[in-house]
Design a protein around this motif. Sequence first.
Motif, PDB file in Angstrom:
ATOM      1  N   ILE A 135       4.882  19.176  -2.310  1.00 43.71           N
ATOM      2  CA  ILE A 135       3.840  19.753  -1.436  1.00 43.71           C
ATOM      3  C   ILE A 135       2.890  18.383  -1.036  1.00 43.71           C
ATOM      4  N   LEU A 136       3.318  17.104  -1.449  1.00 41.42           N
ATOM      5  CA  LEU A 136       2.293  16.090  -1.271  1.00 41.42           C
ATOM      6  C   LEU A 136       2.872  14.996  -0.096  1.00 41.42           C
ATOM      7  N   GLN A 137       2.252  14.742   0.685  1.00 41.99           N
ATOM      8  CA  GLN A 137       2.595  13.967   1.809  1.00 41.99           C
ATOM      9  C   GLN A 137       1.871  12.365   1.648  1.00 41.99           C
ATOM     10  N   PRO A 138       2.294  11.333   2.169  1.00 37.03           N
ATOM     11  CA  PRO A 138       1.579  10.195   2.058  1.00 37.03           C
ATOM     12  C   PRO A 138       0.408  10.146   2.874  1.00 37.03           C
ATOM     13  N   VAL A 139      -0.631   9.462   2.666  1.00 37.73           N
ATOM     14  CA  VAL A 139      -1.912   9.607   3.344  1.00 37.73           C
ATOM     15  C   VAL A 139      -1.714   8.502   4.581  1.00 37.73           C
ATOM     16  N   GLU A 140      -3.044   8.506   5.308  1.00 40.49           N
ATOM     17  CA  GLU A 140      -2.830   7.464   6.433  1.00 40.49           C
ATOM     18  C   GLU A 140      -2.709   6.168   5.930  1.00 40.49           C
ATOM     19  N   THR A 141      -2.656   5.285   7.141  1.00 43.17           N
ATOM     20  CA  THR A 141      -2.531   3.939   6.977  1.00 43.17           C
ATOM     21  C   THR A 141      -3.783   3.162   7.566  1.00 43.17           C
ATOM     22  N   GLU A 142      -4.181   1.774   6.883  1.00 41.70           N
ATOM     23  CA  GLU A 142      -5.183   1.101   7.248  1.00 41.70           C
ATOM     24  C   GLU A 142      -4.652  -0.346   7.307  1.00 41.70           C
ATOM     25  N   TRP A 143      -5.501  -1.256   7.874  1.00 43.63           N
ATOM     26  CA  TRP A 143      -5.186  -2.620   7.966  1.00 43.63           C
ATOM     27  C   TRP A 143      -6.197  -3.213   7.002  1.00 43.63           C
ATOM     28  N   VAL A 144      -5.549  -4.090   5.880  1.00 40.76           N
ATOM     29  CA  VAL A 144      -6.732  -4.716   5.161  1.00 40.76           C
ATOM     30  C   VAL A 144      -6.428  -6.266   5.116  1.00 40.76           C
ATOM     31  N   SER A 145      -7.216  -6.982   4.565  1.00 43.88           N
ATOM     32  CA  SER A 145      -7.190  -8.507   4.675  1.00 43.88           C
ATOM     33  C   SER A 145      -6.227  -8.596   3.545  1.00 43.88           C
ATOM     34  N   ILE A 146      -5.392  -9.744   3.625  1.00 46.78           N
ATOM     35  CA  ILE A 146      -4.531 -10.344   2.470  1.00 46.78           C
ATOM     36  C   ILE A 146      -5.263 -10.770   1.213  1.00 46.78           C
ATOM     37  N   ASP A 147      -6.659 -11.078   1.360  1.00 46.14           N
ATOM     38  CA  ASP A 147      -7.192 -11.246  -0.012  1.00 46.14           C
ATOM     39  C   ASP A 147      -7.659  -9.933  -0.725  1.00 46.14           C
ATOM     40  N   ASN A 148      -7.358  -8.864  -0.184  1.00 48.69           N
ATOM     41  CA  ASN A 148      -7.750  -7.683  -0.645  1.00 48.69           C
ATOM     42  C   ASN A 148      -6.578  -6.665  -0.982  1.00 48.69           C
ATOM     43  N   CYS A 149      -5.201  -7.129  -0.963  1.00 50.51           N
ATOM     44  CA  CYS A 149      -4.293  -6.096  -0.919  1.00 50.51           C
ATOM     45  C   CYS A 149      -3.546  -6.049  -2.055  1.00 50.51           C
ATOM     46  N   ALA A 150      -3.837  -6.740  -3.198  1.00 52.99           N
ATOM     47  CA  ALA A 150      -3.004  -6.824  -4.167  1.00 52.99           C
ATOM     48  C   ALA A 150      -2.785  -5.327  -4.810  1.00 52.99           C
ATOM     49  N   GLY A 151      -1.593  -4.832  -5.221  1.00 58.71           N
ATOM     50  CA  GLY A 151      -1.552  -3.431  -5.689  1.00 58.71           C
ATOM     51  C   GLY A 151      -1.489  -2.271  -4.597  1.00 58.71           C
ATOM     52  N   GLN A 174      -3.461 -10.192   7.797  1.00 59.66           N
ATOM     53  CA  GLN A 174      -3.780  -8.736   7.592  1.00 59.66           C
ATOM     54  C   GLN A 174      -2.557  -7.991   7.440  1.00 59.66           C
ATOM     55  N   VAL A 175      -2.502  -7.044   6.872  1.00 64.27           N
ATOM     56  CA  VAL A 175      -1.395  -6.215   6.425  1.00 64.27           C
ATOM     57  C   VAL A 175      -1.665  -4.763   6.495  1.00 64.27           C
ATOM     58  N   GLN A 176      -0.748  -4.088   6.825  1.00 61.98           N
ATOM     59  CA  GLN A 176      -0.936  -2.253   6.975  1.00 61.98           C
ATOM     60  C   GLN A 176      -0.325  -1.791   5.851  1.00 61.98           C
ATOM     61  N   VAL A 177      -1.202  -1.122   5.295  1.00 59.02           N
ATOM     62  CA  VAL A 177      -0.763  -0.498   3.851  1.00 59.02           C
ATOM     63  C   VAL A 177      -1.462   1.090   3.888  1.00 59.02           C
ATOM     64  N   PHE A 178      -0.920   1.596   2.886  1.00 55.18           N
ATOM     65  CA  PHE A 178      -1.570   3.184   3.012  1.00 55.18           C
ATOM     66  C   PHE A 178      -2.894   3.038   2.423  1.00 55.18           C
ATOM     67  N   ARG A 179      -3.767   4.004   3.058  1.00 53.91           N
ATOM     68  CA  ARG A 179      -5.095   4.030   2.558  1.00 53.91           C
ATOM     69  C   ARG A 179      -4.958   4.567   0.781  1.00 53.91           C
ATOM     70  N   LYS A 180      -5.993   4.235   0.120  1.00 55.66           N
ATOM     71  CA  LYS A 180      -5.899   4.662  -1.301  1.00 55.66           C
ATOM     72  C   LYS A 180      -6.196   6.224  -1.492  1.00 55.66           C
ATOM     73  N   PRO A 181      -5.473   7.069  -2.043  1.00 58.21           N
ATOM     74  CA  PRO A 181      -5.553   8.181  -2.137  1.00 58.21           C
ATOM     75  C   PRO A 181      -6.885   8.714  -2.966  1.00 58.21           C
ATOM     76  N   ARG A 182      -7.801   9.667  -2.488  1.00 55.72           N
ATOM     77  CA  ARG A 182      -8.967   9.998  -3.145  1.00 55.72           C
ATOM     78  C   ARG A 182      -8.793  11.199  -4.192  1.00 55.72           C
ATOM     79  N   VAL A 183      -8.882  10.842  -5.418  1.00 53.03           N
ATOM     80  CA  VAL A 183      -8.613  11.663  -6.632  1.00 53.03           C
ATOM     81  C   VAL A 183     -10.105  12.118  -7.105  1.00 53.03           C
ATOM     82  N   ALA A 184     -10.398  13.409  -6.960  1.00 58.00           N
ATOM     83  CA  ALA A 184     -11.721  13.963  -7.605  1.00 58.00           C
ATOM     84  C   ALA A 184     -11.299  14.354  -9.134  1.00 58.00           C
TER      85      ALA A 184
END
Length: 418
Positions: free
Chosen positions: A17-33, A184-194
């Motif tokens: 029932i889970l689908q990947p979240v939206e994507t966003e652009w991030v700088s390559i100095d902040n995209c590890a992992g 910059q690179v397009q990655v998936f946004r981090k899923p929010r886990v409450a």
Amino acid sequence: LADILSVQEARERILSILQPVETEWVSIDNCAGRILAGEISASADLPGFANSSMDGFAVISADTSGASWTAPANLNVIEDIPAGKTPVHEIEAGQAARIMTGAMLPLGADAVIPVEDTNISSLMPPGQADSGLPASVAIYRPARPGAYIRTPGQDVRKGQALLPKNRRLLPQDIGILAMTGHGQVQVFRKPRVALFSSGDELVQPGQPLMPGKIYDSNQYALAAMLAQGGAEILHLGNSPDDPGRIQSLLDRGIEQKADLIVTSAGVSVGAFDFVRQVIEANGKLDFWKVNMRPGKPLAFGLYRGVPLIGLPGNPVSAFIGCHLFAVPAVAKLAGRAQLLPKRMKAILSEPIESDGRESYLRAVVEGDNCRLVARLTGHQGSGNLYSLVQANALLIVPSGVKSLPSDSEVDFWFLDGE
Ligand code: AMP
Ligand code: MG
């Protein structure tokens, strides 16, 4: 409501029932992992131009044939080519250019002679400047064509696929992104886990402990594991065993737009286990029992439409439940291709027992004479967290198996395994 499910069935129900979240652009100095949202391919050759792999002299190889210590080839030095400069002259017969590592090969040249194979010393006295471009150079060794030249496309060809979609970015991947000019690179946004823990007995670390109370360890261990798995954690805190309080924390998770809610404790059959009851009253419970050990009571459902994994309270059960269900759920939400660690096989150094449920045993797996050997760590009680601290692996005993003798093969995965 499903009856008791196998680990695999339970995980499939969650993941389906889970689908990947939206994507966003991030700088390559902040995209590890982070997880790549699209394939990256090479827009140009790497290296992009023929260049020297040594400090030395760019030559025509034929000019050096037969060169030796006693009969060197003497060449006129016509140009100095440091890294970053475009050569001005074409090398002709009898000529050479001084060239530095990474500098562009001049036209005409087809080899580089390392400075060590010439009469020019590479070593400057400390603090002294380069004595300048020599008028000529004596070459002591012949070069074969192509010697010490890095050719265009040697590493990567233009158009070649470099990084697949859904890959988790490693440091070397970030290097290749930079090398191919991506800022910059397009990655998936981090899923929010409450995340919250429940229980009247819980006290936050740092506070005094009254009789009968324990520190809330789940909230912190689970947050760390989920964050490592790529989640952004929404800390909802902790709740007493009170349906109204539990519900108000869950509602806060909904307000904060959680993609997934993870709770610990309160999903079993105790008189004060209210988490399950609150899900049933405000959503849909899909299952609450999994045929595994430790951690049979494990709930999954939707709370006001948001997927919720209710982990058991015992610290080891909560940890393993999180590892088996919540981390893969985060991986799916985060767009990862690989949802589970790789299963491997080890040899048991001692007999092990199980109760017939699919069991996850804490162990150390180490290499011994080209084999991987597994031994258990400490008492396997589901509250004994220290046995997990000592472990580097989880042994996986399939359901229906009640014992395995010493020297038999057992499946496992490393706790920090990819
Ligand atoms: P429960 O699932 O509420 O029946 O709890 C099972 C066991 O886990 C009990 O011994 C609880 O005290 C313990 N426990 C519950 N929540 C936590 C927590 N957040 N941290 C550490 N232990 C917990
Ligand atoms: Mg409880």
